[in-house]
Design a protein around this motif. Structure first.
Motif: not given
Length: 459
Positions: A112-115, A124-125, A155-156, A246-248
């Protein structure tokens, strides 16, 4: 036929010699239950915890054994840690963390948060740091948070295109690890030293701080402002390009277990934040959630969850709390207090000086006995320090947070070391954050915290 002889490494060899020497002194030396006996056990165990020459849990077992075999203290004192709320809060935190992993709730968070974090490196940080800070309100175990967050962070980092050796990878990993640990000394159930302080205060003084009182006193300066400084230091020390897109992946339904776990976490956080109203200790709220996770048929954990859980932190905290009880019950705390009060320039007329000296003592002690050892050693001194400073015993106890939240070296905390080891971040890289942060904390945050305490009327 050849034979081989196992040779102990020199650290373990010295530890064994120290253990045998202490055992000899205890059995052949002073009378049972004397202050000298208690001092031998306390010095030995603190030394082993400080050096890390033996596993932390093994030193705790050595403490229990020496106290029992040499009759240093009655069982009610030697095993006081197992009666403490702090110990059971650690256990419940481990169970809750395992359930979050098992139900897939942690993986769902990453998807959920990656994109939303891929728009830029600073975003991102800061976003990952915010995730680590927020997780501290949900999970009362620093070890559990780090065990949960590190796989998500790795993973991220991979999906962001930050390969090993890239400063961006170190920045992403340190943001999550540091944010889920360093500011959380100001959130009562979120770290081992906090829990040890709660248990030691309960054993020595007969009271423990409430969640809301603790949060109000410490979080604004030593929590929130320190978190902002951590983010600034990471962005300064580990500069990197923007992450790759980011490839969701398609989100799978969370399932009954994940939904139930989310509801249990919401219940726990609500109860933790309102404990001043209902009076239930955070530890027993955590245990209620842990029991729900452990109950057969709940689907929140594997069939035999305890076989897959690492119970070392549970034994470690029980040993630390028991050590504090021994120092108090044996009179060792009063003996050490007498020495300290002779040399420290503490007085009721020097409020700022008292604040600074107590903070310095806690910080230096943390480098010698590691962070959980600070409340175990200092809490028994609270009544005497209160008399000398003119502060309340509660204010003296709370001053320990200033010391154990000022982390100078990563070795001072096992959860931080575990996070670095499992993520691949080096100690040297971590010290690029902890050393300047400690300096800024002493120069800037301590004076601000003093003003905050005075404004609240605590001192």
């Amino acid at each position: 036929m050849s034979s081989s002889v196992t040779v102990l490494p020199w650290r373990q060899g010295l530890s064994l010699l120290a253990l045998l020497g202490a055992l000899g002194w205890l059995l052949l030396g002073s009378a049972d239950g004397s202050v000298l006996q208690a001092g031998i056990v306390v010095v030995l165990c603190i030394g082993l915890w400080a050096t890390g020459w033996l596993p932390q849990w093994l030193t705790a077992l050595i403490f229990f054994t020496l106290c029992t075999v040499a009759k240093v203290a009655p069982a009610s004192t030697a095993f006081a840690g197992f009666e403490s709320a702090a110990t059971w809060l650690v256990f419940s935190g481990m169970v809750i963390g395992a359930a979050i992993n098992h139900t897939g709730l942690g993986e769902r968070v990453a998807a959920r948060i990656g994109p939303h974090l891929a728009s830029g490196y600073p975003q991102a940080v800061v976003g990952i740091g915010l995730l680590g800070l927020i997780a501290s309100f949900f999970m009362p175990s620093a070890m559990g948070r780090i065990v949960l967050l590190v796989p998500i962070l790795l993973t991220l980092a991979d999906r962001f295109g930050y390969a090993p050796g890239n400063p961006g990878r170190s920045g992403i990993l340190l943001s999550g690890i540091m944010s889920s640990f360093l500011p959380t000394f100001t959130i009562l159930p979120a770290n081992v030293p906090n829990n040890v302080l709660m248990g030691a205060s309960e054993a020595v003084l007969g009271f423990s701080p409430s969640y809301g009182e603790y949060l109000l006193l410490h979080f604004p300066v030593l929590g929130l402002l320190k978190w902002a400084l951590i983010m600034a230091l990471i962005l300064w020390q580990f500069r990197a390009e923007s992450p790759s897109p980011f490839a969701a992946e398609a989100a799978h339904p969370l399932g009954r277990g994940g939904t139930m776990m989310g509801a249990l976490l919401a219940f726990a956080v609500l109860m933790w934040m309102t404990d001043a109203w209902h009076g239930i200790s955070p530890a027993w709220i955590g245990m209620l959630v842990a029991l729900a996770c452990l109950f057969p048929g709940s689907g929140l954990l594997p069939a035999r969850p305890l076989q897959q859980m690492n119970l070392e932190p549970f034994i470690y905290v029980a040993g630390i709390v028991s050590l504090g009880a021994l120092a108090h019950q044996s009179g060792l705390g009063e003996a050490i207090a007498g020495r300290l009060l002779e040399v420290l320039p503490l007085s009721p007329e020097s409020t700022a000086g008292n604040f600074a000296w107590l903070a310095v003592i806690g910080t230096v002690l943390g480098m010698l006995v590691t962070l959980p050892g600070i409340p175990a050693v200092m809490t028994p001194l609270a009544p005497q320090l209160a008399d000398v400073t003119g502060w309340s015993p509660s204010a003296v106890v709370m001053s320990q947070v200033i010391g154990f939240s000022t982390v100078v070296f990563p070795y001072q905390s096992p959860p931080l070391i575990i996070g670095l080891l499992t993520s691949g971040v080096t100690i040297r890289q971590a010290m690029r954050i902890t050393l300047p942060l400690a300096l800024i904390t002493i120069v800037l945050l301590w004076p601000l915290d003093f003003v905050w305490w005075r404004w609240l009327g605590v001192i």
